[in-house]
Design a protein around this motif. Structure first.
Motif, PDB file in Angstrom:
ATOM      1  N   LEU A  22       0.831  -1.203   0.000  1.00 18.95           N
ATOM      2  CA  LEU A  22       0.000   0.000   0.000  1.00 18.95           C
ATOM      3  C   LEU A  22       0.866   1.254   0.000  1.00 18.95           C
ATOM      4  O   LEU A  22       0.626   2.188  -0.767  1.00 18.95           O
ATOM      5  N   MET A  23       1.886   1.286   0.854  1.00 15.66           N
ATOM      6  CA  MET A  23       2.745   2.470   0.904  1.00 15.66           C
ATOM      7  C   MET A  23       3.560   2.628  -0.379  1.00 15.66           C
ATOM      8  O   MET A  23       3.765   3.749  -0.845  1.00 15.66           O
ATOM      9  N   ASN A  24       4.013   1.524  -0.950  1.00 14.72           N
ATOM     10  CA  ASN A  24       4.734   1.610  -2.226  1.00 14.72           C
ATOM     11  C   ASN A  24       3.838   2.205  -3.306  1.00 14.72           C
ATOM     12  O   ASN A  24       4.264   3.053  -4.088  1.00 14.72           O
ATOM     13  N   PHE A  25       2.592   1.749  -3.323  1.00 16.58           N
ATOM     14  CA  PHE A  25       1.617   2.281  -4.278  1.00 16.58           C
ATOM     15  C   PHE A  25       1.377   3.767  -4.009  1.00 16.58           C
ATOM     16  O   PHE A  25       1.333   4.570  -4.936  1.00 16.58           O
ATOM     17  N   GLU A  29       2.090   6.829  -6.559  1.00 10.65           N
ATOM     18  CA  GLU A  29       0.991   7.668  -7.035  1.00 10.65           C
ATOM     19  C   GLU A  29       0.994   9.064  -6.421  1.00 10.65           C
ATOM     20  O   GLU A  29       0.184   9.902  -6.779  1.00 10.65           O
ATOM     21  N   GLY A  30       1.888   9.295  -5.444  1.00  7.04           N
ATOM     22  CA  GLY A  30       2.060  10.631  -4.909  1.00  7.04           C
ATOM     23  C   GLY A  30       1.125  11.046  -3.790  1.00  7.04           C
ATOM     24  O   GLY A  30       0.952  12.232  -3.541  1.00  7.04           O
ATOM     25  N   LEU A  35      -1.184   9.710   3.633  1.00  7.07           N
ATOM     26  CA  LEU A  35      -1.291   8.497   4.447  1.00  7.07           C
ATOM     27  C   LEU A  35      -0.407   8.576   5.683  1.00  7.07           C
ATOM     28  O   LEU A  35      -0.775   8.078   6.750  1.00  7.07           O
ATOM     29  N   ARG A  36       0.725   9.236   5.568  1.00 14.87           N
ATOM     30  CA  ARG A  36       1.583   9.427   6.743  1.00 14.87           C
ATOM     31  C   ARG A  36       0.896  10.342   7.774  1.00 14.87           C
ATOM     32  O   ARG A  36       0.992  10.121   8.971  1.00 14.87           O
ATOM     33  N   SER A 101      -5.880   3.770 -14.332  1.00 17.15           N
ATOM     34  CA  SER A 101      -5.566   3.773 -12.906  1.00 17.15           C
ATOM     35  C   SER A 101      -5.426   5.200 -12.387  1.00 17.15           C
ATOM     36  O   SER A 101      -5.943   5.536 -11.330  1.00 17.15           O
ATOM     37  N   SER A 102      -4.739   6.050 -13.151  1.00 14.93           N
ATOM     38  CA  SER A 102      -4.546   7.430 -12.720  1.00 14.93           C
ATOM     39  C   SER A 102      -5.862   8.176 -12.627  1.00 14.93           C
ATOM     40  O   SER A 102      -6.079   8.960 -11.712  1.00 14.93           O
ATOM     41  N   SER A 103      -6.775   7.929 -13.576  1.00 12.20           N
ATOM     42  CA  SER A 103      -8.060   8.629 -13.530  1.00 12.20           C
ATOM     43  C   SER A 103      -8.885   8.168 -12.337  1.00 12.20           C
ATOM     44  O   SER A 103      -9.590   8.969 -11.724  1.00 12.20           O
TER      45      SER A 103
END
Length: 149
Positions: A22-25, A29-30, A35-36, A101-103
């Motif tokens: 999840l964190m890698n994703f 994706e920026g 999330l932090r 995915s980006s949209s």
């Protein structure tokens, strides 16, 4: 919901936020900084649950705060599940169209910002209600135990 159940639910959210995929994703994706922030806010909130549980009996505003926190936790869990799904989709279909995915993530950006804003409101309310870390039911039980010979 009792403090122990809410604390366990918050811990499960913290566990989700600590998962590598999840964190890698999120980094890719920026939105990892959001999330932090969520993880930091959840840690702070978890510390005051004992105090909130004790005070809710006499203060309806604390009860409302706990109810708002629970709704926020559910919404956050839904968003994290969506992120997990997107991360798995991206991992399994590395050849798929990245624009799709980006949209989908752009559609989720308002949800991310909304949850962060609600976290800030919860944090402000926590301060206004005078909820304190490591106090309440747990600390009073600990001090009673230490008083016994």
């Amino acid at each position: 919901m009792g403090e122990a159940l809410l604390a366990a639910y918050i811990q499960s959210l913290l566990n989700k936020l600590a998962t590598g995929p999840l964190m890698n994703f999120a980094i890719q994706e920026g939105f990892d900084s959001e999330l932090r922030k969520w993880r930091s806010m959840l840690r702070k909130i978890k510390l005051v649950l004992g105090d909130a549980e004790e005070k809710q009996m006499n203060d309806i505003e604390v009860k409302r705060w706990l109810d708002d926190l629970l709704v926020l936790a559910y919404d956050m869990d839904d968003v994290l599940d969506d992120f997990d799904y997107e991360a798995l989709q991206q991992q399994n279909n590395s050849s798929s169209d990245p624009a799709t995915s980006s949209s989908q993530l752009l559609d989720m950006l308002p949800l991310i910002k909304n949850i962060t804003a609600r976290f800030h409101d919860i944090e402000e309310q926590r301060n206004d209600l005078g909820l304190e870390a490591n106090s309440g039911v747990r600390s009073s039980k600990i001090s009673r135990r230490s008083e016994k010979p």
